[in-house]
Design an enzyme around this catalytic site. Structure first.
Site, PDB file in Angstrom:
ATOM      1  CG  ASP A  33      -2.041   0.893   1.235  1.00  0.00           C
ATOM      2  OD1 ASP A  33      -2.265   1.503   0.177  1.00  0.00           O
ATOM      3  OD2 ASP A  33      -2.727   1.037   2.268  1.00  0.00           O
ATOM      4  CB  SER A 116      -4.359 -11.187   3.561  1.00  0.00           C
ATOM      5  OG  SER A 116      -5.498 -10.391   3.612  1.00  0.00           O
ATOM      6  N   GLY A 118       1.169 -10.158   4.170  1.00  0.00           N
ATOM      7  CA  GLY A 118       2.231  -9.398   4.824  1.00  0.00           C
ATOM      8  C   GLY A 118       1.835  -9.090   6.258  1.00  0.00           C
ATOM      9  CB  VAL A 119       1.001  -5.834   7.867  1.00  0.00           C
ATOM     10  CG1 VAL A 119       0.525  -5.346   9.225  1.00  0.00           C
ATOM     11  CG2 VAL A 119       2.285  -5.122   7.481  1.00  0.00           C
TER      12      VAL A 119
HETATM   13  P1  ADP Z   1      -1.418  -7.040   3.872  1.00  0.00           P
HETATM   14  O1  ADP Z   1      -1.652  -5.984   4.903  1.00  0.00           O
HETATM   15  O2  ADP Z   1      -2.633  -7.308   3.008  1.00  0.00           O
HETATM   16  O3  ADP Z   1      -0.833  -8.267   4.435  1.00  0.00           O
HETATM   17  P2  ADP Z   1       1.185  -6.150   2.870  1.00  0.00           P
HETATM   18  O4  ADP Z   1       1.463  -4.962   2.010  1.00  0.00           O
HETATM   19  O5  ADP Z   1       1.730  -6.113   4.250  1.00  0.00           O
HETATM   20  O6  ADP Z   1      -0.410  -6.324   2.846  1.00  0.00           O
HETATM   21  O7  ADP Z   1       1.688  -7.464   2.139  1.00  0.00           O
HETATM   22  C1  ADP Z   1       1.038  -8.098   1.070  1.00  0.00           C
HETATM   23  C2  ADP Z   1       2.083  -8.754   0.185  1.00  0.00           C
HETATM   24  O8  ADP Z   1       2.618  -7.766  -0.680  1.00  0.00           O
HETATM   25  C3  ADP Z   1       3.262  -9.343   0.953  1.00  0.00           C
HETATM   26  O9  ADP Z   1       3.491 -10.666   0.451  1.00  0.00           O
HETATM   27  C4  ADP Z   1       4.419  -8.431   0.618  1.00  0.00           C
HETATM   28  O10 ADP Z   1       5.662  -9.144   0.559  1.00  0.00           O
HETATM   29  C5  ADP Z   1       4.026  -7.946  -0.741  1.00  0.00           C
HETATM   30  N1  ADP Z   1       4.615  -6.678  -1.184  1.00  0.00           N
HETATM   31  C6  ADP Z   1       5.118  -5.674  -0.447  1.00  0.00           C
HETATM   32  N2  ADP Z   1       5.571  -4.688  -1.256  1.00  0.00           N
HETATM   33  C7  ADP Z   1       5.351  -5.098  -2.533  1.00  0.00           C
HETATM   34  C8  ADP Z   1       5.602  -4.549  -3.840  1.00  0.00           C
HETATM   35  N3  ADP Z   1       6.178  -3.353  -3.995  1.00  0.00           N
HETATM   36  N4  ADP Z   1       5.242  -5.274  -4.929  1.00  0.00           N
HETATM   37  C9  ADP Z   1       4.648  -6.479  -4.804  1.00  0.00           C
HETATM   38  N5  ADP Z   1       4.374  -7.050  -3.614  1.00  0.00           N
HETATM   39  C10 ADP Z   1       4.724  -6.361  -2.491  1.00  0.00           C
END
Ligand code: ADP
Length: 349
Positions: A33, A116, A118-119
């Protein structure tokens, strides 16, 4: 190929829409995000402020601003809470709703992060399975190029057991190859040019050995079973890849579209193969069709040969394909997950 699993930064992708794993405020956050808002510029935030947030499992669309894509589809994934509070259904809904919006806006290509995972803590292997199931379900009904974007390699983890099984299989095959080659070189053929021989030669020698197997001196490298009849072999003699493929599709009682969709091969590419009797596909495309048709190992080798390729035991890609075929697992997406985990190129790409 309609679903491509790639490793990249989603903000760099030049496709019609990218999907943002947003939070319910839609006002930006961390992870993907944050990266999307940073790359798109503050105009994206300004548009998002007018949207009034978004519920978990729902999706909303905005412009892409300074991103290379036309649209950003913002969806709110569920927070993982042990799996008993409807997380899966909500995550499925994220993919469904995002794809519906992409379709409504005439997107030909759309890229998803692993929502979902990641965090929000959704286990990556389960998040990946939901993503692949939802996207492929959608692609059975619609034409679109969908990218599933893995940011880091650990996002793409096949189960530990499968990884261990494939590793053992690769080790075995390497050993097998060297053992057979040495035995073949020394005992069986009495000649020194077996290394580097063509698959054609290997096949005919193996066929010979199959015939002579019962008379052989207990040498233990005869694992293959004879699964092609003479009639089958004669039928195939002068067939091109295209002809063989179409014949197999008929024999399996599949429709063309069932076959190319299952192979994860683009419809346009299939039309090309269909209309050009001498078309030479790439090796990965030829294998993707063999998998879609659920051919056994011999049939797979026959089909590959039509396109001028062989399966060998001296590269991991081929051994992994052989692992899945011999285990009767013809799920092209699972195969691609495994290929990815072993740093190999993916099928149909
Ligand atoms: P959520 O809160 O839905 O878990 P996150 O952003 O924390 O969202 O993570 C979702 C996924 O996106 C994770 O697997 C993370 O590694 C990945 N991610 C983070 N940055 C990027 C990016 N620039 N491009 C593609 N995937 C990403």
């Amino acid at each position: 190929m309609p679903l491509q699993i790639i490793r990249n930064d989603i903000t760099k992708l030049n496709c019609d829409a990218i999907v943002n794993a947003a939070n319910a405020t839609l006002l930006g956050g961390g992870g993907v995000d944050g990266a999307i808002h940073k790359a798109a510029g503050k105009e994206l935030l300004q548009e998002c402020m007018k949207l009034g947030g978004c519920k978990t499992g729902q999706a909303k669309i905005t412009g892409g601003y300074r991103l290379p894509c036309r649209y950003v589809i913002h969806t709110v994934g569920p927070k993982w809470n042990g799996g008993q509070t409807g997380e899966r259904e909500l995550l499925e809904s994220c993919y469904r709703e995002s794809l519906r919006l992409a379709l409504e806006h005439d997107c030909q290509s759309v890229a998803f992060p692993l929502i979902s995972s990641g965090v929000y803590g959704y286990p990556k292997d389960r998040a990946l399975k939901v993503a692949v199931d939802c996207i492929t379900g959608f692609l059975f009904e619609h034409d679109m190029l969908v990218y599933l974007v893995m940011f880091d390699k650990s996002s793409f983890q096949i189960g530990e057991k499968l990884f261990a099984d494939i590793t053992a299989f690769i080790d075995d095959k390497y050993v097998d190859t060297h053992f057979v080659s040495r035995r073949t070189q020394r005992d069986e053929w009495g000649e020194s040019t077996v290394f580097g021989e063509s698959e054609q030669a290997t096949l005919s020698r193996e066929s010979f050995r199959e015939g002579a197997a019962t008379a052989s001196k207990g040498i233990s490298f005869q694992k293959r079973t004879v699964s092609r009849s003479l009639e089958d072999l004669l039928k195939q003699e002068d067939e091109s890849f295209s002809q063989a493929l179409l014949r197999k599709i008929d024999e399996k009682g599949m429709t063309d579209s069932e076959c190319y969709k299952k192979a994860n091969v683009d419809r346009k590419l299939f039309s090309k193969i269909r209309s050009d009797v001498h078309y030479h596909p790439s090796k990965t495309t030829a294998i993707a069709f063999a998998i879609a048709l659920e051919l056994n190992l011999d049939e797979t080798k026959d089909l590959l040969l039509k396109a001028g390729f062989a399966l060998s035991h001296s590269n991991k890609f081929d051994i992994i394909i052989e692992y899945f075929i011999t285990n009767g697992n013809y799920n092209v997406f699972e195969i691609n997950e495994a290929l990815f985990a072993f740093d190999q190129s993916l099928l149909g790409v």
